[in-house]
Design an enzyme around this catalytic site. Sequence first.
Site, mmCIF file in Angstrom:
data_model
loop_
_atom_site.group_PDB
_atom_site.id
_atom_site.type_symbol
_atom_site.label_atom_id
_atom_site.label_comp_id
_atom_site.label_asym_id
_atom_site.label_seq_id
_atom_site.Cartn_x
_atom_site.Cartn_y
_atom_site.Cartn_z
ATOM 1 N N CYS A 200 -5.198 8.747 8.506
ATOM 2 C CA CYS A 200 -5.509 8.257 9.846
ATOM 3 C C CYS A 200 -5.141 9.295 10.894
ATOM 4 C CB CYS A 200 -4.749 6.959 10.111
ATOM 5 S SG CYS A 200 -5.333 5.572 9.097
ATOM 6 N N ASP B 17 4.084 0.909 11.995
ATOM 7 C CA ASP B 17 2.853 0.238 11.591
ATOM 8 C C ASP B 17 2.817 -1.227 12.014
ATOM 9 O OD1 ASP B 17 1.433 2.338 10.297
ATOM 10 O OD2 ASP B 17 2.809 2.216 8.621
ATOM 11 N N ARG C 158 -4.101 11.285 2.142
ATOM 12 C CA ARG C 158 -3.014 12.264 2.193
ATOM 13 C C ARG C 158 -2.157 12.223 0.921
ATOM 14 N NH1 ARG C 158 -2.685 14.261 7.317
ATOM 15 N NH2 ARG C 158 -0.633 15.147 6.925
ATOM 16 N N LYS D 137 0.832 -1.211 0.000
ATOM 17 C CA LYS D 137 0.000 0.000 0.000
ATOM 18 C C LYS D 137 0.863 1.256 0.000
ATOM 19 C CE LYS D 137 -2.788 2.679 3.297
ATOM 20 N NZ LYS D 137 -1.705 3.639 3.622
ATOM 21 N N ASN D 138 1.935 1.247 0.799
ATOM 22 C CA ASN D 138 2.763 2.443 0.942
ATOM 23 C C ASN D 138 3.702 2.679 -0.239
ATOM 24 O OD1 ASN D 138 1.539 2.956 3.359
ATOM 25 N ND2 ASN D 138 3.299 2.467 4.639
ATOM 26 N N VAL E 66 7.780 7.405 16.437
ATOM 27 C CA VAL E 66 7.489 7.930 15.098
ATOM 28 C C VAL E 66 6.240 8.800 15.097
ATOM 29 C CG1 VAL E 66 7.032 7.314 12.692
ATOM 30 C CG2 VAL E 66 8.635 5.945 14.055
#
Length: 442
Positions: free
Chosen positions: A122, A316, A98, A24-25, A338
């Site tokens: 989020c 994550d 974003r 996804k990232n 983070v």
Amino acid sequence: MSDDVLIVSGGSPLKGEVRVRGAKNLVSKAMVATVLGESPSTMYDVPRIRDVEIVRGLLELHGVKVTNGALDGELRFDPSNVERAGVDEINVHAGSSRIPILLCGPLLHRLGHAFIPDLGGCHIGPRPIDYHLEALRRFGAVVDKTPEGLHLSAPDGLHGIKYELDYPSVGATEQILLTAVLAEGVTELSNAAVEPEIIDLICILQKMGAIIKVHTNRVIEIQGVPRLGGFSHRPIPDRIEAASWASAALATKGDITVKGARQADMTTYLNVFRSIGGEFEIDDNPVDGGIRFWHPGGDLRPVALETDVHPGFMTDWQQPLVVALTQANGLSVVHETVYEKRFGYTSALNQMGAHIQVFQDCLGGTPCRFGRMGFRHSAVIAGPAKLHATDLVIPDLRAGFSHLIAALAAEGTSRVHGVDLINRGYEDFEAKLANLGATVSR
């Protein structure tokens, strides 16, 4: 009954196979990169997740033709007719992602103008876009803030810069890469993020014709080129999803094989997984390989860990793992360095019977931006705890999957509200749960 509520009957081990596709990232950022090319691009193994749908919609608003290829997960992008999109059309996507901020550089190169709506994502901390805007201004962009969003222009074009990030932000590194590749001159970025998804994005840009050197000590040098072409690429697998299923195996005393998971991207997680007492087995078959994760029986061991930028323990990864740590015999300590507001999900776990305390102090040795700032960014987890079913409301993507794991590990039937948020980053998660023997229903 709302369609956004999942009924979860817990208490049974998850066993079976799931498959992860492109990260996804990385995928959403690679989709943005297609705007830079003068010829079509193709991506494979694209997951069917909400973030991909959002970025596809934004690209199509700007004239990029996006079509499904012949293979499952294949997307094709034709950027030959990039155009301005109307403010009202773009604002339909306001607050949903974003990603739009990353379109600034590519749109400025292609059109000389960009508009960015209010940004969503989020709610795990403000994640300000100051880094992005400051860097774009240094490149030569003019940024006008209006109530409807940000209007950017580049009356004198974009030019290479020498820039050092205060913190190795992934988003800011992506912004600078996507802007610098077509900027005139050389850009030198110091204190850059070097996550696997960043390196994969660099590979994509290099395929398009970019000249990018990754030096030691987080320095990336980008030599601007006059034009870029398209690319064909299979993204790295989603290491966050893979670790989420691994944590689910631990929390439910299960046995899950994650097809597509890759050891190289997960070595830090695998070390912690083994330290806790989990077992894993790696299959390097290039076609059908992956990693099998299982709970071997007996007590899990507590750990002390700190999240950090790559190659540290990924932020994550921590929420799903904390659910598993509620079942470890002893005290575990997790120091989040983070994002400052990432432990909000623990209150729901405590309602289910977990014993988690969060503190303002930095409970670890890693330099942390949040010390003495009042954020509860360290957690102590006492276990093992017997979890019981309850009603849960999902606050954000990764915490949502953690709540889901907790419901699967708990005795009884839970109602999990807001599960559609999980679709932002986990493809077909309900079907995967069914394949693992979970009892879930809408």
